[in-house]
Every structure is written in structure tokens, then in C-alpha cells.
Design an enzyme around this catalytic site. Structure first.
Site, short mmCIF file in Angstrom:
data_model
loop_
_atom_site.label_atom_id
_atom_site.label_comp_id
_atom_site.label_asym_id
_atom_site.label_seq_id
_atom_site.Cartn_x
_atom_site.Cartn_y
_atom_site.Cartn_z
N TYR A 178 0.84 -1.21 0.00
CA TYR A 178 0.00 0.00 0.00
C TYR A 178 0.88 1.26 0.00
O TYR A 178 0.63 2.20 -0.76
CB TYR A 178 -0.88 -0.06 1.24
CG TYR A 178 -1.93 1.00 1.38
CD1 TYR A 178 -3.15 0.92 0.69
CD2 TYR A 178 -1.75 2.10 2.23
CE1 TYR A 178 -4.13 1.89 0.86
CE2 TYR A 178 -2.71 3.07 2.40
CZ TYR A 178 -3.90 2.96 1.72
OH TYR A 178 -4.88 3.92 1.88
N LYS B 80 1.07 4.17 -2.76
CA LYS B 80 0.66 5.53 -2.39
C LYS B 80 1.81 6.53 -2.54
O LYS B 80 1.58 7.70 -2.84
CB LYS B 80 0.09 5.54 -0.97
CG LYS B 80 -1.22 4.75 -0.82
CD LYS B 80 -2.33 5.33 -1.69
CE LYS B 80 -3.70 4.75 -1.40
NZ LYS B 80 -4.75 5.30 -2.27
P1 NAI Z 1 -13.41 2.10 0.83
O1 NAI Z 1 -12.84 0.73 0.97
O2 NAI Z 1 -14.53 2.50 1.73
O3 NAI Z 1 -13.87 2.35 -0.69
C1 NAI Z 1 -13.04 2.02 -1.75
C2 NAI Z 1 -13.74 2.26 -3.05
O4 NAI Z 1 -12.90 1.79 -4.11
C3 NAI Z 1 -15.05 1.50 -3.16
O5 NAI Z 1 -15.97 2.29 -3.90
C4 NAI Z 1 -14.66 0.28 -3.98
O6 NAI Z 1 -15.73 -0.26 -4.71
C5 NAI Z 1 -13.63 0.88 -4.92
N1 NAI Z 1 -12.76 -0.15 -5.49
C6 NAI Z 1 -11.88 -0.95 -4.83
N2 NAI Z 1 -11.32 -1.80 -5.70
C7 NAI Z 1 -11.84 -1.53 -6.92
C8 NAI Z 1 -11.65 -2.09 -8.22
N3 NAI Z 1 -10.84 -3.12 -8.46
N4 NAI Z 1 -12.37 -1.57 -9.24
C9 NAI Z 1 -13.23 -0.55 -9.03
N5 NAI Z 1 -13.44 0.01 -7.84
C10 NAI Z 1 -12.75 -0.48 -6.79
O7 NAI Z 1 -12.17 3.09 0.97
P2 NAI Z 1 -12.08 4.60 1.47
O8 NAI Z 1 -11.71 4.57 2.90
O9 NAI Z 1 -13.24 5.38 1.03
O10 NAI Z 1 -10.75 5.07 0.70
C11 NAI Z 1 -10.78 5.79 -0.52
C12 NAI Z 1 -9.36 6.14 -0.88
O11 NAI Z 1 -8.75 6.88 0.17
C13 NAI Z 1 -8.46 4.91 -1.11
O12 NAI Z 1 -7.57 5.16 -2.16
C14 NAI Z 1 -7.71 4.80 0.20
O13 NAI Z 1 -6.48 4.15 0.03
C15 NAI Z 1 -7.54 6.27 0.56
N6 NAI Z 1 -7.30 6.48 1.98
C16 NAI Z 1 -8.24 6.15 2.93
C17 NAI Z 1 -7.98 6.38 4.25
C18 NAI Z 1 -8.96 6.05 5.33
O14 NAI Z 1 -8.61 6.22 6.50
N7 NAI Z 1 -10.17 5.62 5.04
C19 NAI Z 1 -6.69 6.93 4.70
C20 NAI Z 1 -5.80 7.27 3.63
C21 NAI Z 1 -6.11 7.04 2.32
#
Ligand code: NAI
Length: 247
Positions: free
Chosen positions: A155, A159
Site C-alpha cells: 500500500y 501511495k
Molecule cells: P473504501 O474501501 O470504503 O472504498 C473504496 C472504493 O474503491 C469503493 O468504492 C470500492 O468499490 C472501490 N474499489 C476498490 N477496488 C476496486 C476495483 N478493483 N475496481 C473498481 N473500484 C474499486 O475506501 P475509502 O476509505 O473510502 O478510501 C478511498 C481512498 O482513500 C483509497 O484510495 C484509500 O487508500 C484512501 N485512503 C483512505 C484512508 C482512510 O482512513 N479511510 C486513509 C488514507 C487514504
């Protein structure tokens, strides 16, 4: 803006969490928002919710782990809508494990969605944005990409990679009126952090200057700013939205 003149914003991972908050915000800002994720039903309900509030949205199901599908996704948007103005690469996954136990598969799966898909979507969007002489590329990284995190070699690599990729795009595309920036969230309450124990999260929150976890809407506001006309002189930057974790 009338419907036909709306700028088009593509948001990946828009079915839930941070991506859904970004999609809602950009729709409120007046963009025609293209919601992208794998789950068709969740996308439809997000679209319906945005439309019920007067926003303009459409859904496109796509598995971003497949590069050819990512390319066709962007080509489809450009051929149907005639433009792409904002690209928000938000979708991300994790497959955590300490380096000694991390399989090649876990490394490559995370790189495919979190970095390769970002590269392919940026490449496919660059030419249509250049034609319009306006564009906003906003890639969602993580504080892990800045400082690393035990158990997240895959990851963190992806990132951090996003940051180098985005800074390079800022330099290559700036003369065409296209900005490229990164938002690096800290701990944000979503399904991704729900997978962590309550105890770990509350301990983490206590150590933050702002003493709390962040909300998806707080990332959406940062994206909204970077997508705005007013952010036209900001490029190649990493905007950290993390309650002060990395400062
Ligand atoms: P989440 O797990 O709630 O949502 C992830 C989204 O990406 C979902 O809509 C899922 O369907 C989509 N997704 C995953 N794999 C996919 C694929 N193969 N094809 C199409 N869509 C796909 O994640 P969250 O927390 O909303 O995170 C969003 C972004 O923010 C990510 O890039 C994550 O790494 C980043 N992030 C999140 C943090 C957190 O604390 N929640 C912290 C730092 C970064």
C-alpha cells in the site's frame, strides 16, 4: 451552468466512503459526475441520491484492476460526453501483512488498483484534457505514502508512487492548463478503517493534534478546492488532510 456546459468529473471508488463523499460534493459544485466502482447496484443508488438533490450524475461499473477496462472507461466517457475535465483517482484497496509474509499476489493486487489504474486513467485523460486546455487531476494517496506504515509495504509503495506520478504529470501537463495534485488523507472513518479495531482507532485518534478521526466530507472539501477554478495556480502539491498527524 446549464446541463450541456457542465464540466465532467470522473470519480473512481464512488460507491462508498471517501469517493462517494467526493462525488456528492463535486455534483453540488456543478459538475456532471461520472461515478465509477465495481458494484452496479451501489452506484445506481449513489446516482439516484445525487440526482434527487438536483445534481447530474451517471454510473459506470468497472473493475480497475484490469488496465484495458480502465482505458475503455475513460475512452467511453470522452466519446459519450465529449470531454473529461476532472479526474479523481480515489479507488483503493489494501492487503496488509508484514513484509516477510507478504505474497507477490498481495503486492501486485494492491499495485494494480492503487497505482497502475491511476497511471492508465491519467494517461487516457491527458489528451482530451489537453484538447480542452483545462484539466484537474486529483489523486488520492495516503499519509502511509509519506511516512510508511508497518504491514503496508504494498500500500505504501503504491501511495508513494502516486505522489511521484502526480508531480511528474504536473510538470508535463502544466503548459496545457492542466493541474495535477495529490490529497493524502490520514485516518478517515470509512469501511476501510472499520476493518481496524476500535481500540487501535481510538488510540490513534488520541495521538493526533486534532484528537479525532476525519470524515469523508473533509477529504471531499479538499478535492473540491483542487478541482475549482480558484486552484488554477496550484499544481504538483500534496495536500495532507490528516488532523495534523504528519506535520
Ligand atoms: P473504501 O474501501 O470504503 O472504498 C473504496 C472504493 O474503491 C469503493 O468504492 C470500492 O468499490 C472501490 N474499489 C476498490 N477496488 C476496486 C476495483 N478493483 N475496481 C473498481 N473500484 C474499486 O475506501 P475509502 O476509505 O473510502 O478510501 C478511498 C481512498 O482513500 C483509497 O484510495 C484509500 O487508500 C484512501 N485512503 C483512505 C484512508 C482512510 O482512513 N479511510 C486513509 C488514507 C487514504
Amino acid at each position: 451552468m446549464g446541463n450541456d456546459e457542465r464540466r465532467v468529473a470522473v470519480v473512481t471508488g464512488a460507491s462508498r466512503g471517501i469517493g462517494l463523499a467526493i462525488a456528492r460534493q463535486l455534483a453540488e459544485d456543478g459538475f456532471h459526475v461520472v461515478l465509477v466502482a465495481r458494484d452496479e447496484a451501489k452506484l445506481q443508488s449513489a446516482q439516484a441520491e445525487i440526482e434527487s438533490k438536483g445534481g447530474v450524475a451517471e454510473s459506470r461499473a468497472c473493475d480497475l484492476s484490469n488496465s484495458a477496462d480502465v482505458e475503455s472507461l475513460i475512452e467511453g466517457v470522452v466519446s459519450d460526453r465529449g470531454r473529461i475535465d476532472v479526474l479523481v483517482n480515489n479507488a483503493g484497496i489494501n492487503r496488509d501483512g508484514l513484509i516477510l509474509r507478504m505474497s507477490d499476489e498481495d503486492f501486485h493486487d494492491v499495485l494494480a488498483v492503487n497505482l497502475t489504474a491511476v497511471f492508465v486513467a491519467c494517461r487516457a485523460s491527458a489528451r482530451p484534457m489537453m484538447r480542452g486546455r483545462w484539466g484537474r487531476i486529483i489523486n488520492i494517496s495516503s499519509v502511509t505514502g509519506l511516512i510508511g506504515n508497518p504491514g503496508q509495504a504494498n500500500y505504501a509503495a503504491a501511495k508513494s508512487g502516486i505522489i511521484g506520478l502526480t508531480k511528474t504529470l504536473a510538470k508535463e501537463l502544466g503548459s496545457k492548463g492542466i493541474t495535477a495534485n495529490v490529497v493524502a488523507p490520514g485516518f478517515i472513518e470509512t469501511d476501510m478503517t472499520d476493518a481496524m479495531s476500535e481500540e487501535v482507532l481510538s488510540e490513534a485518534a488520541k495521538r493526533l493534534p486534532l484528537r479525532r478521526l476525519g470524515q469523508p466530507e473533509e477529504i471531499a472539501h479538499a478535492v473540491s478546492y483542487l478541482a475549482s477554478e480558484g486552484a488554477g495556480y496550484v499544481t504538483g502539491q500534496v495536500l495532507t488532510v490528516d488532523g495534523g498527524m504528519v506535520c
